[in-house]
Enzyme design. Structure first.
Site, PDB file in Angstrom:
ATOM      1  N   HIS A 170      36.215 -15.973  12.570  1.00  0.00           N
ATOM      2  CA  HIS A 170      35.176 -15.923  13.614  1.00  0.00           C
ATOM      3  C   HIS A 170      34.698 -14.494  13.839  1.00  0.00           C
ATOM      4  CE1 HIS A 170      36.563 -20.022  14.773  1.00  0.00           C
ATOM      5  NE2 HIS A 170      37.755 -19.501  14.481  1.00  0.00           N
ATOM      6  N   SER A 292      15.605   6.426   6.593  1.00  0.00           N
ATOM      7  CA  SER A 292      14.577   5.852   7.460  1.00  0.00           C
ATOM      8  C   SER A 292      13.401   6.819   7.497  1.00  0.00           C
ATOM      9  CB  SER A 292      15.143   5.656   8.868  1.00  0.00           C
ATOM     10  OG  SER A 292      14.094   5.682   9.816  1.00  0.00           O
ATOM     11  N   LYS A 298      19.569   8.421   9.678  1.00  0.00           N
ATOM     12  CA  LYS A 298      19.935   7.134   9.083  1.00  0.00           C
ATOM     13  C   LYS A 298      20.284   7.184   7.607  1.00  0.00           C
ATOM     14  CE  LYS A 298      18.796   3.398  10.947  1.00  0.00           C
ATOM     15  NZ  LYS A 298      19.689   2.359  11.456  1.00  0.00           N
TER      16      LYS A 298
END
Ligand code: ARG
Length: 474
Positions: A170, A292, A298
């Protein structure tokens, strides 16, 4: 092949098609362009030539063609292949598909005897043969590429054989596992993908369709077994109607490709997740990341994201062909021409994906500190504490409940299980023994999972050895 061109309608000319006998008007250029498949099936040319060479050999052996005719046709076919390989084979708008192109060019090269190549054959069985021949090569190639991927994963696993990471269910911390165990999990999925391709290669791709002719077989005394032997097929197909209508082999390929896409996508998803700042389990090489245009800080995992994204198209390819096939009456229908579009697309996607994924894995780095840090959060060894009670004779459900309460307390007190004093443990259940403090340690927990297929180091070492044996030199 040049990019798709829009053809302007022009005045009808004299019929110029191989099938033009029944026609008095040339096709409308729009219909001609719409029905043409040359842009797609261009890549089938080597398969088409190989099939025709064998077919002609069989026709000569069965005395349907003279040996001189056969040799002349075969020489011409080899010349066409040579032109194709040299990038010198020109095509015309009237070349409906690759089969017609080859025949047209053959005629230009060797004259009217070229017309005999199509004796006892139809494009319907011819295209099924070409498609199978192409897929024989493609499945072998992709199985090889999948093997390289497994080797990349195995190398990584060997390199990190005793590193620990959290295992998830999960997406919640579940139990600690070895990094090598996690890598071998992905490896096993790709091993199944490879096996599926070999099953196809040795299954339906061993049944020769040539000889079914248009749909009913032929009145010429052909020898299908002989052609099969020449082309290396183990068997010939039986029912001629089924033979020209059957595209199960293409479905099998697309289904193997789509399943493989699921595995590629799941691995890619974990690479994206684990390389995020929040996880920082792995660092992808700069060479496989992008920046980016606005945010200078980034480094994005675009390659992994595109692997995840592009695999969707593999599902699309499978669903497209299932949908094309499901309503078709027997036998050949032109709808079948759509089969190659999706099979080629799927093959190309798999090929380019495997090509980029291997070096991306080869250059990936794991962050040991972060992995262990992450293991210390979320009480991943709580099951050990419950199992400890079970060994004291406490029923598992009762043990589960006691440890659940203990974890609630420890979570609020912000204290890891290993640091809880024994009296505290006993406040939650009197059966806790001093040994529990060692048993809830990360390494002890991993080492305890000694069942077959478990993450204990000796099990993983044996698994690594098995894979090394299976995959050969890595
Ligand atoms: N281009 C066709 C295909 O890919 C070849 C077979 C055409 N046969 C026919 N009878 N029109 O399916």
């Amino acid at each position: 092949m040049p990019a798709r061109k829009r053809r302007k309608p022009s005045a009808a000319k004299a019929p110029h098609k191989a099938w033009a006998g029944r026609f008095t008007e040339a096709p409308d250029p729009r219909a001609e362009a719409y029905t043409a498949s040359l842009e797609v099936d261009w890549r089938l040319l080597p398969a088409d030539i190989a099939g025709s060479l064998a077919h002609v050999e069989m026709l000569a052996k069965c005395k349907i063609l003279s040996l001189a005719e056969a040799r002349k046709i075969q020489g011409g076919l080899r010349a066409v292949l040579h032109e194709w390989e040299q990038g010198k084979l020109a095509h015309k708008p009237s070349d409906e598909d690759v089969h017609m192109l080859v025949e047209r060019r053959l005629h230009e090269l060797i004259g009217p005897v070229a017309g005999k190549v199509h004796t006892a054959r139809s494009r319907n069985d011819q295209v099924a043969l070409d498609f199978k021949l192409y897929l024989r090569g493609e499945t072998e190639h992709l199985a090889g590429a999948l093997r390289l991927l497994q080797r990349s994963l195995l190398r990584l696993a060997e390199k990190h054989r005793d590193w620990i990471m959290p295992g998830y269910t999960h997406l919640q911390t579940a139990q600690p596992v070895l990094v090598a165990h996690w890598l071998l999990a992905h490896l096993e999925a790709f091993a199944r993908d490879e096996r599926r391709l070999w099953e196809l290669r040795q299954g339906s791709l061993e049944d020769l369709p040539l000889g079914a002719a248009a749909l009913a077989g032929t009145s010429h005394p052909i020898d299908r077994q002989f052609t099969a032997r020449l082309l290396g097929f183990a068997r010939v197909t039986d029912n001629s109607l089924d033979t020209v209508a059957d595209r199960d082999f293409a479905l099998e390929f697309l289904s193997a490709a789509a399943i493989c896409g699921v595995h590629l996508s799941r691995l890619a998803e974990e690479l994206v997740l684990f390389s995020s700042h929040e996880f920082r389990f792995i660092t992808l090489s700069q060479r496989f990341a992008t920046g980016s245009s606005i945010m200078p800080q980034k480094r994005n995992p675009d390659v992994a994201e595109l692997i995840r994204g592009r695999s969707s198209r593999l599902n699309g390819c499978l669903v497209t062909l299932l949908t094309v096939l499901k309503g078709l009456p027997l036998t050949y229908n032109r709808d079948l021409q759509e089969d190659k579009v999706v099979v080629f697309e799927a093959a190309d996607i798999l090929d380019e994906t495997l090509l980029v994924l291997c070096p991306m894995l080869d250059t990936l780095r794991f962050n040991r500190e972060r992995l262990e840090q992450a293991c210390s959060l979320g009480f991943p060894t709580a099951t050990e504490a419950a199992d400890h009670l079970v060994r004291q004779g406490v029923p598992f459900r009762q043990a589960h409940e006691a440890v659940g309460r203990l974890v609630t307390w420890a979570s609020e007190a912000d204290i890891p299980l290993e640091s809880i004093p024994l009296e505290r443990w006993r406040a939650f259940h009197p059966a806790f023994q001093p040994g529990v403090l060692g048993e809830v340690g990360l390494r002890r927990s991993v080492a305890a999972k000694r069942s077959w297929g478990g993450t204990a180091p000796n099990r993983v070492a044996a698994a690594l050895q098995r894979e090394r044996k299976r995959l050969g030199k890595i």
